[in-house]
Design a protein around this motif. Sequence first.
Motif, short mmCIF file in Angstrom:
data_model
loop_
_atom_site.label_atom_id
_atom_site.label_comp_id
_atom_site.label_asym_id
_atom_site.label_seq_id
_atom_site.Cartn_x
_atom_site.Cartn_y
_atom_site.Cartn_z
N LYS A 452 27.44 40.50 41.79
CA LYS A 452 28.59 41.42 41.38
C LYS A 452 29.98 40.45 41.60
CE LYS A 452 28.95 45.87 42.48
NZ LYS A 452 28.49 46.55 41.33
N ARG A 453 30.19 39.55 42.59
CA ARG A 453 31.47 38.65 42.64
C ARG A 453 31.29 37.69 41.70
NH1 ARG A 453 30.00 38.02 49.05
NH2 ARG A 453 30.68 40.12 49.59
N SER A 454 29.88 37.17 41.46
CA SER A 454 29.89 36.18 40.27
C SER A 454 30.02 36.78 38.95
CB SER A 454 28.36 35.63 40.45
OG SER A 454 28.25 34.57 39.35
N ALA A 455 29.70 37.91 38.76
CA ALA A 455 30.05 38.53 37.44
C ALA A 455 31.31 38.77 37.18
CB ALA A 455 29.40 40.05 37.27
N ALA A 456 32.23 39.08 38.22
CA ALA A 456 33.67 39.31 38.15
C ALA A 456 34.38 37.93 37.77
CB ALA A 456 34.10 39.86 39.43
N ARG A 457 33.85 36.92 38.49
CA ARG A 457 34.64 35.44 38.32
C ARG A 457 34.12 35.16 36.76
NH1 ARG A 457 33.00 34.73 43.72
NH2 ARG A 457 30.87 33.79 42.98
N ILE A 458 33.19 35.42 36.37
CA ILE A 458 32.55 34.91 35.00
C ILE A 458 33.34 35.55 33.99
CG2 ILE A 458 30.78 35.06 33.22
CD1 ILE A 458 28.74 34.60 35.56
N LEU A 459 33.59 36.85 34.26
CA LEU A 459 34.40 37.84 33.18
C LEU A 459 35.59 37.36 33.34
CD1 LEU A 459 33.02 41.09 33.78
CD2 LEU A 459 32.71 39.82 31.79
N GLY A 460 36.55 36.73 34.27
CA GLY A 460 37.86 36.26 34.19
C GLY A 460 37.91 35.15 33.36
N GLU A 461 36.91 34.30 33.03
CA GLU A 461 36.81 33.26 32.20
C GLU A 461 36.60 33.56 30.79
OE1 GLU A 461 37.72 30.27 32.76
OE2 GLU A 461 37.97 30.53 35.23
N LEU A 471 36.84 45.74 35.32
CA LEU A 471 37.10 45.06 36.60
C LEU A 471 38.23 45.92 37.20
CD1 LEU A 471 37.63 41.52 34.84
CD2 LEU A 471 36.08 42.19 36.40
N LYS A 472 38.94 46.64 36.53
CA LYS A 472 40.06 47.70 37.20
C LYS A 472 38.96 48.63 38.20
CE LYS A 472 43.45 47.74 33.87
NZ LYS A 472 44.21 48.17 32.72
N ALA A 473 37.74 49.19 37.85
CA ALA A 473 37.05 50.06 38.80
C ALA A 473 37.01 49.21 40.03
CB ALA A 473 35.82 50.32 37.95
N PHE A 474 36.99 48.07 40.11
CA PHE A 474 36.28 47.45 41.62
C PHE A 474 38.02 46.91 42.16
CE2 PHE A 474 32.87 47.08 38.94
CZ PHE A 474 31.86 47.60 39.89
N VAL A 475 38.77 47.08 41.65
CA VAL A 475 40.07 46.80 42.36
C VAL A 475 40.32 47.33 43.73
CG1 VAL A 475 42.56 46.82 42.10
CG2 VAL A 475 41.28 46.07 40.35
N GLY A 476 39.95 48.50 44.10
CA GLY A 476 40.05 49.17 45.12
C GLY A 476 38.76 49.12 45.91
N ASP A 477 37.66 48.19 45.80
CA ASP A 477 36.60 48.36 46.33
C ASP A 477 36.54 48.03 47.71
OD1 ASP A 477 33.25 48.52 45.22
OD2 ASP A 477 33.70 46.97 46.79
N ALA A 478 35.67 48.42 48.53
CA ALA A 478 35.52 48.42 49.69
C ALA A 478 35.08 46.73 50.37
CB ALA A 478 34.61 49.25 50.64
N ASP A 479 34.43 46.08 49.34
CA ASP A 479 34.37 44.73 49.47
C ASP A 479 35.51 43.79 49.17
OD1 ASP A 479 33.13 42.47 50.13
OD2 ASP A 479 32.01 42.29 48.17
N CYS A 485 38.23 39.07 43.77
CA CYS A 485 37.63 38.56 42.51
C CYS A 485 38.01 39.53 41.29
CB CYS A 485 36.14 38.14 42.73
SG CYS A 485 35.48 37.01 43.62
N SER A 486 38.11 40.46 41.56
CA SER A 486 38.32 41.37 40.33
C SER A 486 39.88 41.43 39.99
CB SER A 486 38.00 43.00 40.71
OG SER A 486 36.79 43.04 40.81
N GLU A 487 40.79 41.43 41.04
CA GLU A 487 42.25 41.30 40.95
C GLU A 487 42.24 39.86 40.04
OE1 GLU A 487 43.86 41.74 44.63
OE2 GLU A 487 43.47 43.89 44.72
N LEU A 488 41.91 38.72 40.51
CA LEU A 488 42.16 37.27 39.98
C LEU A 488 41.65 37.61 38.64
CD1 LEU A 488 41.11 34.80 43.03
CD2 LEU A 488 43.55 35.62 42.21
N SER A 489 40.58 37.94 37.98
CA SER A 489 40.02 37.98 36.82
C SER A 489 40.74 38.74 35.95
CB SER A 489 38.52 38.52 36.98
OG SER A 489 37.82 37.70 37.50
N LEU A 490 41.33 39.86 36.32
CA LEU A 490 42.16 40.79 35.51
C LEU A 490 43.56 40.29 35.20
CD1 LEU A 490 42.11 44.18 37.42
CD2 LEU A 490 41.56 43.76 35.20
N ASN A 491 43.79 39.27 35.99
CA ASN A 491 45.20 38.31 35.95
C ASN A 491 44.99 37.44 34.73
OD1 ASN A 491 47.90 37.57 36.16
ND2 ASN A 491 47.32 36.56 38.07
N LEU A 492 43.74 36.86 35.15
CA LEU A 492 43.60 35.90 33.83
C LEU A 492 43.37 36.57 32.60
CD1 LEU A 492 40.79 33.29 36.03
CD2 LEU A 492 43.11 33.00 35.38
#
Length: 506
Positions: A452-461, A471-479, A485-492
């Motif tokens: 999931k972390r790898s998928a979030a980084r890939i989507l950012g690119e 990605l917004k669904a995982f901004v408040g995730d417990a992990d 990773c989701s916040e950085l990808s959203l920003n990109l």
Amino acid sequence: MVNCSKCGHEFLCDREKLIPKKPFAKAKKAISVQHSQKTREVIQSALVETGLIQLVCLCASLFIVAGCVWLFYNASSEMGSSSFLSMLQQPQQRSFALFFACLSGGLMAFAGRRHKFIFILLGLLTAVGVASLPFVYPVKVNPSLLGSHEGAAHPEENGDVSGFISSGLKQLPGENGSVQNYGEGDLKPLFVAIDRKEDQGVLGVWVVGVNAANRDMVKAYLKRMAQSEDEPIFYDRKGTGGGLFVITPTPITFKEFVDVISKMGKVTLQDKERFFVEVILNRDKFEARPASAALQDERHQYFVLANLKELSCLDIRRVIAAAKRLASVDPEKMRHEVSAKLVELLREPWGRDAEYVTALASALVVWADPADAEAQRVVYYVATELKKADCEIPASLVRFLLRGPEEKSFALLLDEWKKDPQKWEEECKAAGPTGEAAIIKVLNESDDFVLKRSAARILGEIGSEASLSALKAFVGDADNELRLCSELSLNLIEKRLGRGASPAVR
């Protein structure tokens, strides 16, 4: 008148008082023996002085040489199948030639009268020449040894259940012809295997020129090309100039088998009924030649040509080495020829040698045009087969497939990424927006936090508007790492779309 034996005077005497008949007879015999000895000495002296004995020896030696050449030449020709030499086994033919080699050489050496050293040297050369006739003019096989029509008409009289006499070996037309005489024991292992495994596919090949240096290479080649699970069994026939390979089981047809064997050398005999082929081995394709500077030096003008020629050999180690050298350079010339040869090799059976097929495919993706449909098809097949065998797929193969029109390429990449996210993450980013929907699906459905972390980084690119909601669904995730990773990808993504930074990121 009688001469006195003591004083030598002559005196008159009656006949009755002469020497008795018996002693006179002995004296007469002694005189005749002495006369005959003198006659032989005169004749022998005349022969020696005139050189008649040497001349006879010279003529006899030349006659023997001419006769041997005539016999072996005719026995090796198309019309010589009835020659008595064809009824002899190869060791017997060599013994025949060796006997007359010694005889003709001895006569030639004895023909010298004055220059004896020269004639002795000529005698040695004559002996060597006659002894080499079985190799210069190999005697053709006689049909009666291999199974003639007459022998096939009465198989019950021969009592050979293996079918040796009625095998009906067929000589090829033209210049090709058998170079081997077969005894009953030479091909018997093949016939026994056929009788024992009729429904499992048995093939036999007699290889002329096989030796300890290339035997294992020939065996590996036959196993791979015949698609046999078991290693071919080799029966060494010392003194006959070859050996028998028995292959079982194999799924290929006899015609395909002949095509495979023809790459090893010159096919001289084939028997479709007994699945038997004879071939004269081309050793250049199996035995390494002296190292060439053109093979190793990338700056050499014949580097590509030399390595392309190496791809035509049948020693798998040499092919792998040549493919690796070609994969390490940038293609400049002969690109089409090298690509076509690599495609040809990859379309042949590989066996289970992953290193071999990986080396060929890695070289092909360097030399082939990504738009080449045949190269794309072959590389995709190689990648899927490596995947089935649970072998590592080179990243260069996947990159080559992604540059082509093949739609299944990203699915292959996606499967490999799911197995090893860290290794294939950059390849997924390089693929671009093609796999955005598949990556979003993995992000939403996967239970593996590393994936999931790898998928979030890939989507950012590679992500677009569709990735923002995922990605917004995982901004408040417990992990915490996944959330970061989701916040950085959203920003990109928002920056790429020309929007301001996400409130969650601010």
